[in-house]
Design an enzyme around this catalytic site. Structure first.
Site, PDB file in Angstrom:
ATOM      1  N   TYR A  88       0.833  -1.207   0.000  1.00 53.75           N
ATOM      2  CA  TYR A  88       0.000   0.000   0.000  1.00 53.75           C
ATOM      3  C   TYR A  88       0.861   1.247   0.000  1.00 53.75           C
ATOM      4  O   TYR A  88       1.995   1.241   0.476  1.00 53.75           O
ATOM      5  CB  TYR A  88      -0.984   0.001   1.176  1.00 53.75           C
ATOM      6  CG  TYR A  88      -0.444   0.312   2.552  1.00 53.75           C
ATOM      7  CD1 TYR A  88       0.314  -0.620   3.257  1.00 53.75           C
ATOM      8  CD2 TYR A  88      -0.726   1.534   3.165  1.00 53.75           C
ATOM      9  CE1 TYR A  88       0.775  -0.347   4.536  1.00 53.75           C
ATOM     10  CE2 TYR A  88      -0.274   1.817   4.449  1.00 53.75           C
ATOM     11  CZ  TYR A  88       0.476   0.872   5.132  1.00 53.75           C
ATOM     12  OH  TYR A  88       0.925   1.141   6.395  1.00 53.75           O
ATOM     13  N   TRP A 102      -2.618  -2.595  -3.117  1.00 49.52           N
ATOM     14  CA  TRP A 102      -2.439  -3.681  -4.084  1.00 49.52           C
ATOM     15  C   TRP A 102      -2.360  -4.946  -3.234  1.00 49.52           C
ATOM     16  O   TRP A 102      -1.279  -5.350  -2.794  1.00 49.52           O
ATOM     17  CB  TRP A 102      -1.142  -3.511  -4.873  1.00 49.52           C
ATOM     18  CG  TRP A 102      -1.183  -2.401  -5.869  1.00 49.52           C
ATOM     19  CD1 TRP A 102      -1.417  -2.516  -7.214  1.00 49.52           C
ATOM     20  CD2 TRP A 102      -0.972  -0.998  -5.626  1.00 49.52           C
ATOM     21  NE1 TRP A 102      -1.379  -1.277  -7.810  1.00 49.52           N
ATOM     22  CE2 TRP A 102      -1.114  -0.333  -6.857  1.00 49.52           C
ATOM     23  CE3 TRP A 102      -0.695  -0.238  -4.475  1.00 49.52           C
ATOM     24  CZ2 TRP A 102      -0.968   1.051  -6.976  1.00 49.52           C
ATOM     25  CZ3 TRP A 102      -0.560   1.134  -4.585  1.00 49.52           C
ATOM     26  CH2 TRP A 102      -0.700   1.757  -5.834  1.00 49.52           C
ATOM     27  N   ARG A 103      -3.498  -5.549  -2.938  1.00 50.24           N
ATOM     28  CA  ARG A 103      -3.499  -6.647  -1.971  1.00 50.24           C
ATOM     29  C   ARG A 103      -4.500  -7.744  -2.330  1.00 50.24           C
ATOM     30  O   ARG A 103      -4.743  -8.625  -1.522  1.00 50.24           O
ATOM     31  CB  ARG A 103      -3.796  -6.080  -0.561  1.00 50.24           C
ATOM     32  CG  ARG A 103      -5.189  -5.526  -0.435  1.00 50.24           C
ATOM     33  CD  ARG A 103      -5.421  -4.662   0.786  1.00 50.24           C
ATOM     34  NE  ARG A 103      -5.074  -5.242   2.060  1.00 50.24           N
ATOM     35  CZ  ARG A 103      -5.241  -4.635   3.236  1.00 50.24           C
ATOM     36  NH1 ARG A 103      -5.762  -3.414   3.278  1.00 50.24           N
ATOM     37  NH2 ARG A 103      -4.890  -5.209   4.347  1.00 50.24           N
ATOM     38  N   ALA A 256      -1.905   5.767  13.873  1.00 49.55           N
ATOM     39  CA  ALA A 256      -2.263   6.450  15.129  1.00 49.55           C
ATOM     40  C   ALA A 256      -3.138   5.542  15.999  1.00 49.55           C
ATOM     41  O   ALA A 256      -2.839   5.297  17.172  1.00 49.55           O
ATOM     42  CB  ALA A 256      -2.986   7.755  14.825  1.00 49.55           C
ATOM     43  N   GLY A 257      -4.217   5.030  15.402  1.00 46.18           N
ATOM     44  CA  GLY A 257      -5.137   4.172  16.160  1.00 46.18           C
ATOM     45  C   GLY A 257      -4.473   2.872  16.593  1.00 46.18           C
ATOM     46  O   GLY A 257      -4.702   2.383  17.701  1.00 46.18           O
ATOM     47  N   ASP A 258      -3.654   2.309  15.719  1.00 46.33           N
ATOM     48  CA  ASP A 258      -3.002   1.029  16.045  1.00 46.33           C
ATOM     49  C   ASP A 258      -2.022   1.196  17.207  1.00 46.33           C
ATOM     50  O   ASP A 258      -1.916   0.329  18.083  1.00 46.33           O
ATOM     51  CB  ASP A 258      -2.230   0.486  14.830  1.00 46.33           C
ATOM     52  CG  ASP A 258      -3.075   0.447  13.585  1.00 46.33           C
ATOM     53  OD1 ASP A 258      -4.299   0.256  13.709  1.00 46.33           O
ATOM     54  OD2 ASP A 258      -2.527   0.623  12.479  1.00 46.33           O
TER      55      ASP A 258
HETATM   56  O1  KDG Z   1      -5.252  -0.143   5.856  1.00 44.37           O
HETATM   57  C1  KDG Z   1      -4.690  -1.207   6.065  1.00 44.37           C
HETATM   58  O2  KDG Z   1      -5.148  -2.305   5.737  1.00 44.37           O
HETATM   59  C2  KDG Z   1      -3.411  -1.203   6.772  1.00 44.37           C
HETATM   60  O3  KDG Z   1      -3.190  -2.097   7.536  1.00 44.37           O
HETATM   61  C3  KDG Z   1      -2.470  -0.080   6.518  1.00 44.37           C
HETATM   62  C4  KDG Z   1      -2.091   0.763   7.687  1.00 44.37           C
HETATM   63  O4  KDG Z   1      -0.877   0.329   8.257  1.00 44.37           O
HETATM   64  C5  KDG Z   1      -3.146   0.821   8.757  1.00 44.37           C
HETATM   65  O5  KDG Z   1      -4.397   0.987   8.176  1.00 44.37           O
HETATM   66  C6  KDG Z   1      -2.904   1.957   9.675  1.00 44.37           C
HETATM   67  O6  KDG Z   1      -3.933   1.920  10.644  1.00 44.37           O
END
Ligand code: KDG
Length: 302
Positions: A88, A102-103, A256-258
């Site tokens: 990403y 791209w996943r 931030a949230g993580d």
């Molecule tokens: O959005 C996602 O799937 C991710 O895991 C990317 C980022 O690291 C994540 O969203 C940040 O919170």
């Protein structure tokens, strides 16, 4: 023996920065980011394992080495021979971070295909952590297998923590997203939603509405984040509201949230109360948003 934390989800190649079309390569993904901050903040009485699937390409090998080097356990990462990690890119627009992914055929989409590998991965865990993104990337039957393993881990004494982490782009419809996330949350002890993401989907008018929705499902501890506004921590008997300290330097809000979740959970696991945990969480998130990408040097948050 160290007490085990298991975080389950997808780690991707992350491209951050982008000024003059110059990017910095990193590795990140919401559940890995939380594992990273748990590892940074807990001592060696705790082990932190990451559960995902990777391929056999150079980036998959590099992700394994990166996690090993940083003390995150890789023993339960599965190898899918013909798949690679997702990718990403982060771009900043109107004061917020946006992701392009791209996943679609990443190895991690198959992380719940092997039921016994999943059962082994969560065995003996004190805390199991996963997210709405973990569920979003899985096919419906694989979601069922993952939730089955989580229920079993909980029956065996693990506490289950879940960030609903809404990513509408990864779901077939808002209705499916709302239904799966609500069902998953009802199996959890601690749920860590973000009010602004949830309000349009569930019709929550206030952070209390968001907390009440999860408390009514039987969740014990609800940690409602609300960006730069105060967070609400709610249990059946207590409601604590904590504003973040003022932050002057927002470079990239990715993670931030993580990181908030990682710091919150590490504080709770080591006996801190709701208020102390939320304060620690705001502090950590405030540091993370001052840097590009989701993961900052652990020394900066200790
Ligand atoms: O959005 C996602 O799937 C991710 O895991 C990317 C980022 O690291 C994540 O969203 C940040 O919170």
């Amino acid at each position: 023996m160290a007490k085990r934390i298991v975080s389950i989800g997808e780690c991707m190649i992350e491209m951050s920065g982008g000024e003059d079309r110059t990017y910095r390569l990193g590795y990140a993904g919401d559940t890995l980011n939380t594992a990273w901050y748990l590892r940074a903040l807990l001592d060696q009485d705790w082990s932190v394992d990451y559960v995902t699937a990777l391929g056999q390409d150079r980036y998959s090998s590099d992700i394994r080495a990166f996690l090993d080097d940083n003390g995150i356990g890789t023993n339960h990462i599965q190898t899918i021979h013909d798949r690679r990690p997702g990718l990403y890119m982060i771009h900043q627009e109107k004061g917020d971070r946006h992701f392009t992914y791209w996943r679609d055929s990443s190895a991690a989409k198959l992380l719940a295909d092997d039921k016994s590998a999943l059962a082994n991965a969560v065995e003996g865990a004190e805390l199991v952590y996963f997210s709405g993104i973990t569920l979003a990337i899985l096919a419906p039957r694989a979601r069922g297998r993952l939730l089955g393993a989580i229920v079993k881990a909980r029956d065996n004494g693990a506490r289950i923590a879940f960030d609903t982490n809404l990513r509408p782009a990864l779901w077939s419809s808002p209705r499916v997203m709302a239904g799966v996330l609500t069902a998953a949350a009802s199996l959890c002890d601690i749920v860590l939603p973000t009010h602004t993401d949830e309000a349009p989907l569930f019709g929550d008018k206030t952070i209390d509405d968001t907390a009440d929705r999860y408390l009514e499902l039987g969740v014990e501890e609800v940690v409602v984040k609300d960006g730069s506004k105060e967070a609400l921590i709610a249990t059946a008997n207590e409601r604590v509201r904590i504003a973040p300290p003022p932050v002057t330097n927002v470079v990239d809000a990715t993670g931030a949230g993580d990181s908030f979740n990682g710091a919150y959970l590490s504080a709770r696991l080591t006996g801190k109360n709701l208020r102390e945990a939320a304060e620690a969480a705001h502090r950590t998130a405030g540091i993370v948003i001052g840097h590009k990408g989701a993961l900052v040097d652990p020394k900066l948050v200790r």
